[in-house]
Scaffold this motif. Structure first.
Motif, PDB file in Angstrom:
ATOM      1  N   LEU A   1      48.507  88.925  57.976  1.00 36.13           N
ATOM      2  CA  LEU A   1      48.954  87.702  57.314  1.00 36.13           C
ATOM      3  C   LEU A   1      48.395  86.460  58.000  1.00 36.13           C
ATOM      4  CD1 LEU A   1      52.710  88.505  56.529  1.00 36.13           C
ATOM      5  CD2 LEU A   1      50.827  88.349  54.900  1.00 36.13           C
ATOM      6  N   ALA A   2      48.405  86.461  59.335  1.00 40.29           N
ATOM      7  CA  ALA A   2      47.887  85.302  60.069  1.00 40.29           C
ATOM      8  C   ALA A   2      46.389  85.136  59.842  1.00 40.29           C
ATOM      9  CB  ALA A   2      48.169  85.467  61.567  1.00 40.29           C
ATOM     10  N   ALA A   3      45.655  86.246  59.846  1.00 39.17           N
ATOM     11  CA  ALA A   3      44.213  86.171  59.611  1.00 39.17           C
ATOM     12  C   ALA A   3      43.919  85.692  58.198  1.00 39.17           C
ATOM     13  CB  ALA A   3      43.583  87.541  59.862  1.00 39.17           C
TER      14      ALA A   3
ATOM     15  N   ALA B   1      59.627  89.578  53.508  1.00 37.54           N
ATOM     16  CA  ALA B   1      59.643  90.890  52.858  1.00 37.54           C
ATOM     17  C   ALA B   1      59.165  91.974  53.810  1.00 37.54           C
ATOM     18  CB  ALA B   1      58.769  90.855  51.605  1.00 37.54           C
ATOM     19  N   ALA B   2      58.163  91.639  54.641  1.00 35.43           N
ATOM     20  CA  ALA B   2      57.640  92.613  55.599  1.00 35.43           C
ATOM     21  C   ALA B   2      58.688  92.992  56.635  1.00 35.43           C
ATOM     22  CB  ALA B   2      56.399  92.056  56.284  1.00 35.43           C
ATOM     23  N   LEU B   3      59.497  92.039  57.055  1.00 35.75           N
ATOM     24  CA  LEU B   3      60.555  92.338  58.023  1.00 35.75           C
ATOM     25  C   LEU B   3      61.545  93.363  57.467  1.00 35.75           C
ATOM     26  CD1 LEU B   3      61.341  88.772  59.442  1.00 35.75           C
ATOM     27  CD2 LEU B   3      60.322  90.678  60.677  1.00 35.75           C
TER      28      LEU B   3
ATOM     29  N   VAL C   1      55.148  82.906  54.293  1.00 37.00           N
ATOM     30  CA  VAL C   1      56.478  83.046  54.894  1.00 37.00           C
ATOM     31  C   VAL C   1      57.326  84.022  54.080  1.00 37.00           C
ATOM     32  CG1 VAL C   1      58.638  81.851  55.408  1.00 37.00           C
ATOM     33  CG2 VAL C   1      56.452  80.802  56.024  1.00 37.00           C
ATOM     34  N   VAL C   2      57.242  83.932  52.756  1.00 42.23           N
ATOM     35  CA  VAL C   2      57.961  84.872  51.886  1.00 42.23           C
ATOM     36  C   VAL C   2      57.453  86.293  52.121  1.00 42.23           C
ATOM     37  CG1 VAL C   2      58.370  85.547  49.487  1.00 42.23           C
ATOM     38  CG2 VAL C   2      58.471  83.131  50.140  1.00 42.23           C
TER      39      VAL C   2
END
Length: 336
Positions: free
Chosen positions: A311-313, A20-22, A15-16
């Protein structure tokens, strides 16, 4: 740490990373030199029918329409608000086409190329690496040398080689694209048959590198496990060879699951370049065209989708690793 706490701790970190990606996905496109509105206005003025006053009016209108005349923090809040509603914005270069539509057209091509490459490459690579470790001799040397060569080759290099040999020289496959000109994409047998001839070279350029990397890793881990104390002890107890092989394969697979998480991110980057080499209409081509035009909404949308997918993978792989790792299961059982 039990399985629930293990997954919860991993989730917090992801989630962090997403937060940061956003921020980065919003800021990085705006750090590219140039203004997208300048590009649009200059292309309109090339015909010579627009006066300087009209250019200024058009410039101001586009700046207001795209929200670029507002402070950066306001643009970021609007960006987050639109994301919360599933709205990726409107493309600057293809105005007034929505980014959702452009991404929706590109995602199926990229998924069709990458998912089979990852799954098939991982399975075949690990199987080859395990067999090479157990059999040894010429088989081991042949598999290891070939796998090391493939894993060391960048995706785009193998793409260019396959394109030159099998398309240009031998003429066995089309030079580029995803389907024949004049053909409309559909799920009909005729279209799928036509698209398959364009599919094989991009697919092979990805899956061969994936097979090589997984085979090298699995071979090394299997050889390490073959010399472990528990293997010698099991043989001394008279445990059957098939059961010992099962122990070895299970323990050697644990690092390979982690390696899968790392290889997914590498393959995503390599696949984007592969799409450019073959002029494949996926996310890579969409991102390249957007960067060329400073199309902020498309750039930040494509990079965000790729980031979320990776990230999900990786999180899914972390969960699977926590489930199959006997140390975590043993800790959970002991605590209960």
């Amino acid at each position: 740490m039990d399985l629930g706490r293990y997954i919860g701790k991993k989730l917090v970190w992801y989630v962090v990373a997403l937060a940061a990606a956003l921020v980065l996905n919003f800021l990085l496109p705006r750090l590219i030199p140039g203004n997208p509105v300048d590009t649009i206005v200059s292309s309109l003025a090339r015909g010579g029918n627009i006066s300087s006053g009209q250019q200024k009016t058009i410039y101001e209108a586009f700046m207001h329409q795209f929200g670029l005349d507002q402070p950066l923090w306001t643009q970021f809040l609007i960006y987050l608000k639109n994301l919360a509603h599933g709205n990726l914005g409107v493309s600057f270069a293809s105005y007034p086409t929505s980014v959702n539509k452009l991404v929706g057209q590109a995602v199926p091509w990229t998924l069709a190329l990458q998912l089979p490459s990852i799954v098939i490459g991982w399975i075949i690579g690990n199987a080859l690496g395990a067999v090479a470790a157990f059999r040894g001799g010429r088989w081991d040397r042949g598999v290891f040398t070939s796998a090391l060569f493939l894993s060391s080759m960048p995706y785009y290099c193998l793409s260019i080689i396959l394109l030159y040999v099998f398309a240009l020289q031998l003429g066995l496959f089309p030079v580029g694209g995803a389907y024949s000109l004049g053909t409309t994409p559909s799920f009909s047998f005729g279209f799928l048959s036509d698209a398959s001839t364009y599919y094989w070279l991009p697919f092979l350029s990805l899956v061969l590198v994936m097979i090589g990397g997984q085979a090298v890793g699995m071979r090394s881990m299997a050889i390490y496990e073959l010399g472990s104390d528990y293997v010698n002890f099991s043989r001394g107890l008279g445990i059957g060879q098939r059961k010992i092989v099962g122990y070895i394969f299970h323990n050697a697979m644990l690092p390979q699951i982690t390696g899968l998480a790392l290889s997914i991110g590498t393959m995503v980057g390599g696949a984007l370049i592969t799409e450019l080499v073959f002029n494949y209409p996926g996310m890579g081509s969409l991102l390249f065209n957007a960067i060329s035009a400073n199309d902020y909404p498309v750039i930040q949308s494509v990079t965000l989708i790729i980031t979320v997918a990776v990230l999900a993978a990786n999180f899914a792989v972390e969960v699977v690793y926590g489930i199959v790792d006997p140390r975590i299961r043993a800790a959970k059982t002991k605590e209960n």
